[in-house]
Design an enzyme around this catalytic site. Structure first.
Site, PDB file in Angstrom:
ATOM      1  N   THR A 108      -8.763  -8.864  -2.323  1.00  0.00           N
ATOM      2  CA  THR A 108      -8.658  -9.553  -1.149  1.00  0.00           C
ATOM      3  C   THR A 108      -9.996  -9.401  -0.328  1.00  0.00           C
ATOM      4  O   THR A 108     -10.761 -10.212   0.118  1.00  0.00           O
ATOM      5  CB  THR A 108      -7.482  -8.791  -0.211  1.00  0.00           C
ATOM      6  N   THR A 184      -6.894  -3.466  -3.286  1.00  0.00           N
ATOM      7  CA  THR A 184      -6.372  -2.108  -2.700  1.00  0.00           C
ATOM      8  C   THR A 184      -5.306  -1.559  -3.575  1.00  0.00           C
ATOM      9  O   THR A 184      -5.069  -0.376  -3.990  1.00  0.00           O
ATOM     10  CB  THR A 184      -6.016  -2.296  -1.342  1.00  0.00           C
ATOM     11  N   ASP A 185      -4.550  -2.462  -4.542  1.00  0.00           N
ATOM     12  CA  ASP A 185      -3.181  -1.934  -4.800  1.00  0.00           C
ATOM     13  C   ASP A 185      -3.325  -0.901  -5.821  1.00  0.00           C
ATOM     14  O   ASP A 185      -2.727   0.070  -6.091  1.00  0.00           O
ATOM     15  CB  ASP A 185      -2.612  -3.189  -5.709  1.00  0.00           C
ATOM     16  N   LYS A 263      -2.559   4.843  -2.369  1.00  0.00           N
ATOM     17  CA  LYS A 263      -1.992   3.780  -1.540  1.00  0.00           C
ATOM     18  C   LYS A 263      -0.701   3.955  -1.188  1.00  0.00           C
ATOM     19  O   LYS A 263       0.311   4.058  -1.938  1.00  0.00           O
ATOM     20  CB  LYS A 263      -2.209   2.356  -2.085  1.00  0.00           C
TER      21      LYS A 263
HETATM   22  N1  ASP Z   1      -3.347  -7.670  -4.714  1.00  0.00           N
HETATM   23  C1  ASP Z   1      -4.448  -7.507  -4.063  1.00  0.00           C
HETATM   24  C2  ASP Z   1      -5.172  -6.585  -5.137  1.00  0.00           C
HETATM   25  O1  ASP Z   1      -4.954  -5.320  -5.267  1.00  0.00           O
HETATM   26  C3  ASP Z   1      -4.656  -6.668  -2.709  1.00  0.00           C
HETATM   27  C4  ASP Z   1      -5.744  -6.618  -2.154  1.00  0.00           C
HETATM   28  O2  ASP Z   1      -6.928  -6.667  -2.346  1.00  0.00           O
HETATM   29  O3  ASP Z   1      -5.584  -5.665  -1.349  1.00  0.00           O
HETATM   30  O4  ASP Z   1      -6.182  -6.966  -5.884  1.00  0.00           O
END
Ligand code: ASP
Length: 462
Positions: A108, A184-185, A263
């Site tokens: 993101t 983040t995932d 996370k």
């Molecule tokens: N689904 C995304 C990812 O982990 C969420 C994010 O970027 O926070 O790539």
């Protein structure tokens, strides 16, 4: 550019409804529905999306999908065609500022949304970044490179290796710090991989992401990027770190050790937590404040140890009551060489698995136990179950987090097939993946954030 041809992306009943009121995309409207009134801008529609909803961006910045069946009237107040382009401004070079390299992998943080196709467009050139977050130019001279453009579920061992090698090259070129933009995932998996594959770095390596995209008013993208860049440019801690939102407000970011971070919430911006320890430090506009003093300090040289290997015939098995032995057998039959178990309590599985563990051990599979409680140590001497499982060849992995043990086992098996050597590597602490003990404040204390802690201390939270 979308939005100029009227009803962009809409089909079927949704298109008919919009045409009935001549309400084109980017019209500023109030829609009366059976569930009340909604005001906002009509957004273009993803062509793949269903033909029964009209999507509005409301004044709050959030999007709402309105089913055509419930729409009673649409009143048009005007029309604003949106401009997707982030202004490209040349990133200024300022003599004397530190040199930071931003390596993008996706997620993101690296994206803005094309509403029409639903596609995520990377925004990663220095010009675009400067255009959207000009504060970065006060902190450093930034260079950027897009290594990958994927959501983080698609980051795996090949990308970890590519990233570790790219970091090695940048350090050799003499950068003062590295920022890694990442979804983040699975950021904590990559943080663990980098902690093992890149050792003794002379400069900070700071991973950063955002939970909410930059088109939303509550986005954490800019603040996280500023905090991470400041850390990479100025911190004395030459560690692999994750820099993300600390409290629920945006007062500061926390710096988490790459092997102790996870996370912990699917949607909070303050989703990353250091487990079984305190974070390495915090960062805000005033700079970086370390919470510990036993970190690797920044050095002037360009030496770093890159050991970017991984054997992906490793699995992480999350034990659940009733698990059957065929789960373990199938891994052995398919040639897996390592299994990390996230066991119950102090590190347990049920009796029916014993025979399968025995077979795996006899087949030369390296097996390690971690705890699904996440906080705390595996302690397999306490109950008979633990002792029996150890006798079947499962080694307790102290307080290594399950994902970290999975990454470390793949990394260890990438280096050797000698199981004693694998064990030596697994049980030798690297960057706090195993610690001697959990500090008294290592169980989330002070990681709720200052406003929450203050409210707690003053007794407002009962
Ligand atoms: N689904 C995304 C990812 O982990 C969420 C994010 O970027 O926070 O790539």
């Amino acid at each position: 550019m979308s939005g100029e041809n009227g009803y962009d992306g809409y089909r079927g009943p949704a298109l008919a409804k919009l045409q009935e009121y001549e309400a084109m995309v980017w019209s500023d409207v109030t829609v009366a529905t059976t569930k009340g009134e909604f005001a906002g801008l009509i957004l273009p529609r993803n062509e793949m999306a269903d033909p029964e909803h009209i999507v509005l961006k409301m004044i709050t910045g959030y999007n709402v999908g309105l089913h055509v069946g419930g729409i009673e009237a649409i009143t048009i107040h005007g029309r604003k065609v949106a401009n997707y382009k982030i202004p490209e401004k040349e990133f200024p070079f300022t003599e004397g500022l530190p040199r930071v390299k931003l390596l993008g992998t996706g997620g993101t943080i690296a994206s803005r949304l094309d509403y029409r196709t639903g596609a995520v467009i990377p925004a990663f050139s220095p010009g675009e970044l400067y255009g959207s977050v000009p504060e970065l130019a006060d902190i450093c001279n930034l260079e950027t490179e897009k290594l990958y453009g994927v959501f983080s579920e698609n980051m795996g061992h090949e990308q970890w290796i590519g990233l570790a090698e790219a970091i090695g090259k940048e350090i050799a070129k003499g950068v003062d710090g590295i920022v890694v933009g990442h979804g983040t995932d699975t950021m904590h998996h990559t943080a663990a991989a980098l902690s093992f594959m890149v050792q003794d770095s002379p400069v900070p390596i700071v991973m950063v992401g955002s939970q909410r995209s930059s088109d939303r008013p509550s986005s954490d993208a800019a603040i996280n990027l500023i905090n991470a860049t400041r850390t990479a440019a100025t911190s004395d801690m030459a560690e692999v770190m994750v820099c993300m939102f600390g409290p629920t407000s945006d007062q500061y970011g926390l710096l988490h050790q790459g092997t102790r971070v996870r996370k912990m919430h699917s949607s909070y911006r303050s989703t990353f937590r250091t487990l079984s320890d305190i974070p390495l430090g915090m960062v805000d506009v005033a700079g970086v404040t370390p919470f510990k003093d036993d970190y690797n300090p920044r050095r002037d040289d360009t030496d770093v140890k890159i050991n970017a290997v991984f054997d992906d015939r490793v699995s992480l098995v999350y034990y659940y009551p009733g698990m059957k032995p065929d789960i373990v057998d199938s891994l052995v039959d398919n040639g897996y060489r390592g299994i990390v178990i996230a066991g119950t309590g102090l590190g347990h599985v049920n009796r029916p698995l014993y025979a399968a563990l025995d077979r795996a051990h006899a087949a030369g599979v390296a097996m390690y136990m971690t705890v699904q409680t996440l906080w705390g140590f595996v302690q397999m001497f306490v109950y008979e179950t633990g002792r029996e499982i150890m006798e079947l060849g499962v080694t307790p992995a102290a307080n290594m987090l399950p994902e970290v043990a999975y990454v470390k086992l793949g990394w260890a098996l990438g280096q050797t097939s000698d199981l004693d050597e694998v064990k030596r590597i697994m049980l030798t602490p690297i960057s706090r993946d195993i610690t001697e003990r959990e500090p008294h404040n290592g169980y989330l204390v002070l990681q709720g954030g200052i406003p929450e802690v203050e409210a707690f201390m003053s007794g407002q939270w009962k």
